[in-house]
Scaffold this active site. Sequence first.
Site, PDB file in Angstrom:
ATOM      1  N   CYS A  63       0.849  -1.186   0.000  1.00 28.64           N
ATOM      2  CA  CYS A  63       0.000   0.000   0.000  1.00 28.64           C
ATOM      3  C   CYS A  63       0.880   1.229   0.000  1.00 28.64           C
ATOM      4  CB  CYS A  63      -0.898   0.014   1.226  1.00 28.64           C
ATOM      5  SG  CYS A  63       0.068   0.082   2.733  1.00 28.64           S
ATOM      6  N   CYS A  82       3.475   1.702   2.773  1.00 26.79           N
ATOM      7  CA  CYS A  82       4.767   1.031   2.658  1.00 26.79           C
ATOM      8  C   CYS A  82       5.755   1.935   1.927  1.00 26.79           C
ATOM      9  CB  CYS A  82       4.642  -0.265   1.860  1.00 26.79           C
ATOM     10  SG  CYS A  82       3.468  -1.428   2.508  1.00 26.79           S
ATOM     11  N   ASP A 123     -11.800 -29.911 -20.502  1.00 35.88           N
ATOM     12  CA  ASP A 123     -11.197 -31.123 -19.970  1.00 35.88           C
ATOM     13  C   ASP A 123     -11.703 -31.167 -18.544  1.00 35.88           C
ATOM     14  OD1 ASP A 123      -9.327 -33.264 -19.575  1.00 35.88           O
ATOM     15  OD2 ASP A 123      -8.222 -31.829 -18.355  1.00 35.88           O
ATOM     16  N   ASP A 144      -5.850 -28.538 -18.948  1.00 32.79           N
ATOM     17  CA  ASP A 144      -4.863 -28.510 -17.873  1.00 32.79           C
ATOM     18  C   ASP A 144      -4.108 -29.820 -17.944  1.00 32.79           C
ATOM     19  OD1 ASP A 144      -3.564 -28.004 -15.422  1.00 32.79           O
ATOM     20  OD2 ASP A 144      -5.036 -29.261 -14.415  1.00 32.79           O
ATOM     21  N   ASP A 182      -3.494 -32.646 -22.338  1.00 34.49           N
ATOM     22  CA  ASP A 182      -4.243 -31.766 -23.212  1.00 34.49           C
ATOM     23  C   ASP A 182      -3.399 -31.013 -24.214  1.00 34.49           C
ATOM     24  OD1 ASP A 182      -6.474 -32.499 -21.818  1.00 34.49           O
ATOM     25  OD2 ASP A 182      -6.173 -30.928 -20.326  1.00 34.49           O
TER      26      ASP A 182
END
Lengths: 65, 797
Positions: free
Chosen positions: B104, B107, B509, B696, B700
């Site tokens: 943020c 920091c 898949d 995945d 595949d």
Amino acid sequence: MTSTLIFLLGLTGVFLLLIGLGIFWAIKSGQFEDMEGPSQRILMDDDDPLLPRRVVDADALKKAP
Amino acid sequence: MNSAACFHCGEPIPRGVDFPIRIEHTPHALCCRGCQAVAQAIVDNGLADYYKNRTKLPQRGHELLPAELEQLRLYDHPQIQKSFVLETGPHLKQAVLILEGITCAACVWLNERHLLQLPGVKSVQVNYGSHRARIVWDEREINLSQILAEIQLLGYHAHPYNAQSAAALREKRHKKDLRRLAIAGISAAQVMMFAVALYAGIWYGMEAGTAGLLRWASLTLTLPVMFYAAQPFYSAAWSALRSRHLNMDVPVVIALVSAFVGSVYNTWFGAGHVYFDAISMFTLFLLGTRLLEQTARERSVEAAENLLKLAPAMATRVSDAGQQFVPVLELIPGDRLLVKPGEAFPADGMVESGVSGVDEALLTGESRPVSKLVGSNVIAGSINLDSPLTIIVTGIGEHTVLASIVRMLDHALAEKPRLAQLADRVSGYFTWALLGITLLVGLAWWAVEADRAFEIVLALLVVTCPCALSLAAPAALAAGGSHLLRRGVLITRGHALETMAQVTRVVFDKTGTLTVGKPVLQATQALAELDAARCRQLAASLEQASEHPLAQPFLACVAQSELLPVSDARNEPGRGVSGVVAGRRYYIGRTELAGHATQSSIDSGMTQVWLADETRLLARFELADALRNDAKTLIDTLKARGMQLSILSGDDLTTARHIGDQLGIDDCRGGLKPADKLAALQAMQAAGEVVMMLGDGVNDAPVLAAAQVSLAMGGGTQVARATSDIVLLCERLPEVAHALDVSRQTMSIMHQNFAWAIAYNLIAVPVAALGFVSPWLAALGMSASSLIVVVNALRLR
């Protein structure tokens, strides 16, 4: 009339030069790199007592085995 | 405990050691300098209450701090600094550091304030967007290692960032572009003022001398525009001409140069029109639109490059002489490295000794540790979690997997989709046609009214600049891509957005895509004399080498120390694994591999895996895989969009059907090998469907490559990633539907942009040819048309 105009044109030139230098400096120092940070930064206080002081002992760093 | 315990870490204090610390006037004894430094830091921070309130002793400070300091001190070495430190003045050094842990704006503020109060630190700028800090320090007063140590004590990690890298070059170019834009802007604003005065002067009768003065002033202000700001157009036009092509910069340059030469001539002789206002405005808007488009495009490269920062800069090399810390730049393939737990791998490599879990989340998005054994490959940037590993370097720098992902991204950005290529070609023809028409119109006006010929030719050149046409596609694609990246969808091929918009069928898949991909072993049924535990042990040992998601549950249920050594392991994607354990070959997988007949599967929703040896079946394992929470949402959304849906699964039909029924997908096919999936996919494509495949795993890869658009889950194995057009980094399925929507929006915006650009030119050319447009109006019209295109594209963000 013409001399006034020449004076004003010269003044314009000086101002433009200053503006140009200002913008170049701003670009060089990276003020256009981050467009989000500064708007957040203004909200933070610099004198917060929780802000850590120097914490690393320089000697420890040099002597550490 | 026979001696006093360390106040900080609780370890016994060795004899003859004295490291005291004073907290609120009470002295305490510490065991080592490391603990002393940490304790001192805590006290100096006003955080001494920590010692009152802590419930657990710290683990690290004792041993890691000196080691870390030692590592940091290496950054002071001039040889190592050479790669990332710039000398900006006598004794002044500048380095760019990448800060890890910036979450943020606070920091950023903390780091900046804290570092600035160190003596010798001259300036600190932390960029909130890219998490990079630029630090300038005086080397006489402070060392880089001290600065780095301070950052670490704040709880952040700083890595040096190689200033010679592409990003630094890009930043330099960006600054140059900004300077050009600034020059053009300042000049345009002022020249425009003079132009207003000149136009008003024509109405109200300005003295010739005054008008001449204003013209000379305009000329002076236009010089930096012509000779500095407009330079990119000259070089682009020149390189196009040299390669015997025409691009849109050619007419731009013709317009700029002719307008300038004409105006200078008229200024010198004090007659006719001047077009200085048009020149600077034209340049300003062209530069502006280009910068806008470029920034949108480079955002995604930056995101990818922050991946590269994850590989550390230093490594521990193990050689006969012992261990030494060396910069990663010095490593060569074949080096032996020691990677301690908690450290990132500095290079791609193969594990030589040790067993450990490795976090590859940065690459796969999968936070579950991947277990690495002797012979496993590790990837630079992934983090070693459990125990030390010795690896042999196989790839460094450019040759790492991490680097190739970044290259893939760069490639995708450079690769233009069909429509954009078409636009490039068309704008080439368009430029030819434009130059021809301009010549004809110029000649015609020369014959009719020679005075106005120059002005009209100029207006025509400016007004028809095909900028809008050339920007139409890239602006939309960049905006769409960067929008998706923010949502965790990474486009890796240029054509993906375009094709995705036409998808009619989505093929899933099952494993790892619709389901979590982490099946659990539900039941073991021993079929021969071996008991269930022994069968599980055999199965797990065989599966060590497999990357298939079904391998994990076996490995999860057997302790790593119980795994048996396997020799001659063979992995046959889609079927299973075989290997020799204690002189016997065992098979695990579906039954075709083992070559035995099996009873038909019983329970739906279960995946069955069989263990066999050469002669008979040994056991049947039942695995169940849970659906992803958001799978149903995605399916419902896709159905509402009218998509056809299919499941092609390598698991048996019952399992596939079971999942399909739960989700409401009718077309479920199971028991498919990669070749079957490919055939099924090609049949769909032959029927005229545009198929998007979600997959995945190794299974595949060929199918993903064959689908028109392929999408791999972020957790997929490397092969699947390399062949997929899109990677779902966030692993939230509904983003797929969102991506489909965005692709359609992108395409429709692209079409709108083209329609607008073409319509604009169709109207502008005849109007300008007939002499109704003055050059400054032409510049305004041209800029407005390209600005509309870019702003329209930015709606996607």
